[in-house]
Motif scaffolding. Structure first.
Motif, short mmCIF file in Angstrom:
data_model
loop_
_atom_site.label_atom_id
_atom_site.label_comp_id
_atom_site.label_asym_id
_atom_site.label_seq_id
_atom_site.Cartn_x
_atom_site.Cartn_y
_atom_site.Cartn_z
N GLY A 24 14.67 -34.26 -3.40
CA GLY A 24 15.36 -33.93 -4.63
C GLY A 24 14.52 -33.09 -5.57
N ARG A 25 15.11 -32.75 -6.70
CA ARG A 25 14.46 -31.87 -7.67
C ARG A 25 13.59 -32.67 -8.64
NH1 ARG A 25 19.35 -27.67 -9.36
NH2 ARG A 25 19.65 -26.78 -7.26
N PRO A 26 12.39 -32.17 -8.90
CA PRO A 26 11.48 -32.90 -9.80
C PRO A 26 11.70 -32.56 -11.26
CG PRO A 26 10.37 -30.97 -8.96
CD PRO A 26 11.74 -30.98 -8.32
N CYS B 162 6.19 -32.97 -11.34
CA CYS B 162 5.36 -31.84 -10.92
C CYS B 162 3.90 -32.08 -11.30
CB CYS B 162 5.87 -30.55 -11.58
SG CYS B 162 7.47 -29.97 -10.96
N ALA B 163 3.68 -32.51 -12.53
CA ALA B 163 2.31 -32.76 -12.98
C ALA B 163 1.66 -33.87 -12.16
CB ALA B 163 2.30 -33.12 -14.47
N ALA B 164 2.41 -34.93 -11.90
CA ALA B 164 1.86 -36.06 -11.16
C ALA B 164 1.49 -35.66 -9.73
CB ALA B 164 2.85 -37.22 -11.15
N ILE B 165 2.36 -34.94 -9.07
CA ILE B 165 2.09 -34.52 -7.69
C ILE B 165 0.88 -33.59 -7.66
CG2 ILE B 165 2.99 -33.08 -5.81
CD1 ILE B 165 5.78 -34.33 -6.51
N ALA B 166 0.82 -32.63 -8.57
CA ALA B 166 -0.30 -31.69 -8.58
C ALA B 166 -1.63 -32.40 -8.84
CB ALA B 166 -0.06 -30.60 -9.62
N LEU B 167 -1.64 -33.25 -9.85
CA LEU B 167 -2.89 -33.93 -10.20
C LEU B 167 -3.34 -34.87 -9.09
CD1 LEU B 167 -2.09 -34.67 -13.95
CD2 LEU B 167 -3.88 -33.13 -13.11
N LEU C 185 4.22 -26.40 -7.36
CA LEU C 185 4.37 -25.93 -8.73
C LEU C 185 5.03 -24.56 -8.75
CD1 LEU C 185 1.00 -26.95 -10.44
CD2 LEU C 185 3.21 -28.13 -10.51
N ARG C 186 4.64 -23.69 -7.84
CA ARG C 186 5.26 -22.36 -7.77
C ARG C 186 6.76 -22.48 -7.56
NH1 ARG C 186 3.46 -17.55 -3.52
NH2 ARG C 186 5.19 -16.12 -3.98
N ARG C 187 7.16 -23.38 -6.70
CA ARG C 187 8.58 -23.54 -6.38
C ARG C 187 9.37 -24.10 -7.56
NH1 ARG C 187 10.85 -27.32 -1.38
NH2 ARG C 187 13.09 -26.96 -1.75
N HIS C 188 8.74 -24.98 -8.35
CA HIS C 188 9.48 -25.70 -9.38
C HIS C 188 9.06 -25.36 -10.80
CE1 HIS C 188 11.58 -28.11 -6.43
NE2 HIS C 188 10.44 -28.43 -5.86
N VAL C 189 8.30 -24.29 -11.00
CA VAL C 189 7.81 -23.96 -12.33
C VAL C 189 8.96 -23.71 -13.30
CG1 VAL C 189 7.58 -21.47 -11.85
CG2 VAL C 189 6.15 -22.55 -13.63
N GLY C 190 10.08 -23.25 -12.81
CA GLY C 190 11.23 -23.02 -13.67
C GLY C 190 11.80 -24.28 -14.28
N ARG C 191 11.43 -25.42 -13.77
CA ARG C 191 11.88 -26.70 -14.30
C ARG C 191 10.89 -27.29 -15.29
NH1 ARG C 191 15.99 -28.62 -11.53
NH2 ARG C 191 15.59 -30.76 -12.19
#
Length: 232
Positions: free
Chosen positions: A64-66, A71-76, A94-100
Motif C-alpha cells: 500500500g501507499r505510505p 517514508c521517514a521510518a523506513i528510510a531511517l 523515497l524517490r518513489r513516494h516523495v510526492g506524498r
C-alpha cells in the motif's frame, strides 16, 4: 543530529520482509567487489541492481501507499543497517513516494545525506528527493542557500545537484550562483558536481551555460569546465 524513528506499522512490515528477502540474493564475491569499488564506504550484500529491484518488488508487494511518517521510518531504519543495498532500497523508496511527503521530510533527508555519505546515495537523494521537495515548496530554497555553504561537502553537493531534473523550470541564476560559490572548493566531488549540474542544464539552455562558463572560466576548475561543456 540523531532522529527518532517514527512509529509505523507499515515500516514494521516492510523491514521484516526486507531483512528476510534481501539476504537471499547475497553474493560474497560480488559484495567484496562492490565494497572495493565504493572505497569501503559500507559493506555490501552483493546483489546486482536488476536483482535487487526484483527483490524490492517482492518486499513491497501489497504493502500500500505510505504516509510521510512511514517514508521517514523506513528510510531511517534502513540507514541503521550496515549493508549498502538497504540504503539503496530506502533512497529508491523515497524517490518513489516523495510526492506524498511535505517539507518536513527535508531534515530527515539531510540526516541521510550526512550519514554514511558517498555519491551513490547522495546523488539519488539530491536529484530525486530534495529536488522535488524544494520544487513543491519554494520556501525550501532558503535551506538550499544555506546548504551550498555548508562545511559538509555532501550537503553542498546536494544543493548543487538538487535542480538536476528541473529542465525548463531550473532557477538558472541560483544554479550559476551556487557554482560560483563553490568554484574554489578543492574536493573532486564538488568540482564534478558543478560540471554535472551545468552540463545537465546545458541540455535545456546550452547558450546560457556556454556564456556562463566562458565568463567564469578563470574561477572554475578545469574539471568543472570539462564536465560542463561535454557534448555542448
Amino acid at each position: 543530529m540523531t532522529y527518532a524513528v517514527p512509529r509505523s506499522d507499515l515500516a514494521d512490515t516492510v523491514m521484516d520482509r526486507l531483512t528476510a528477502v534481501y539476504p537471499t540474493g547475497a553474493d560474497a564475491a560480488r559484495a567484496a567487489q562492490a565494497a572495493a569499488y565504493m572505497k569501503g564506504v559500507a559493506p555490501f550484500l552483493g546483489i546486482p541492481t536488476p536483482a535487487r529491484r526484483a527483490l524490492s518488488r517482492t518486499v513491497l508487494d501489497g504493502t500500500g501507499r505510505p504516509a510521510e511518517a512511514d517514508c521517514a521510518a523506513i528510510a531511517l531504519r534502513c540507514w541503521e543497517l550496515p549493508e549498502r543495498e538497504y540504503h539503496y532500497f530506502a533512497a529508491d523508496y523515497l524517490r518513489r513516494h516523495v510526492g506524498r511527503c511535505s517539507s518536513g521530510l527535508l531534515p530527515v533527508t539531510r540526516h541521510l545525506v550526512e550519514t554514511v555519505p558517498w555519491w551513490d546515495t547522495v546523488d539519488t537523494l539530491a536529484a530525486h528527493v530534495v529536488g522535488p521537495l524544494v520544487a513543491a515548496d519554494s520556501t525550501l530554497t532558503a535551506e538550499m542557500d544555506a546548504w551550498i555553504d555548508d562545511e559538509n561537502l555532501w550537503v553542498a553537493r546536494t544543493a548543487l545537484l538538487h535542480q538536476l531534473r528541473r529542465r525548463e523550470t531550473t532557477d538558472a541564476e541560483r544554479l550559476f550562483r551556487y557554482c560560483l560559490r563553490r568554484a574554489g572548493h578543492p574536493d573532486f566531488f564538488i568540482r564534478k558536481a558543478i560540471g554535472w549540474a551545468l552540463r545537465e542544464y546545458g541540455k535545456t539552455d546550452p547558450d546560457a551555460v556556454r556564456e556562463f562558463v566562458e565568463g567564469a572560466r578563470d574561477r572554475l576548475s578545469p574539471l568543472s569546465v570539462r564536465e560542463a561543456l561535454k557534448n555542448l
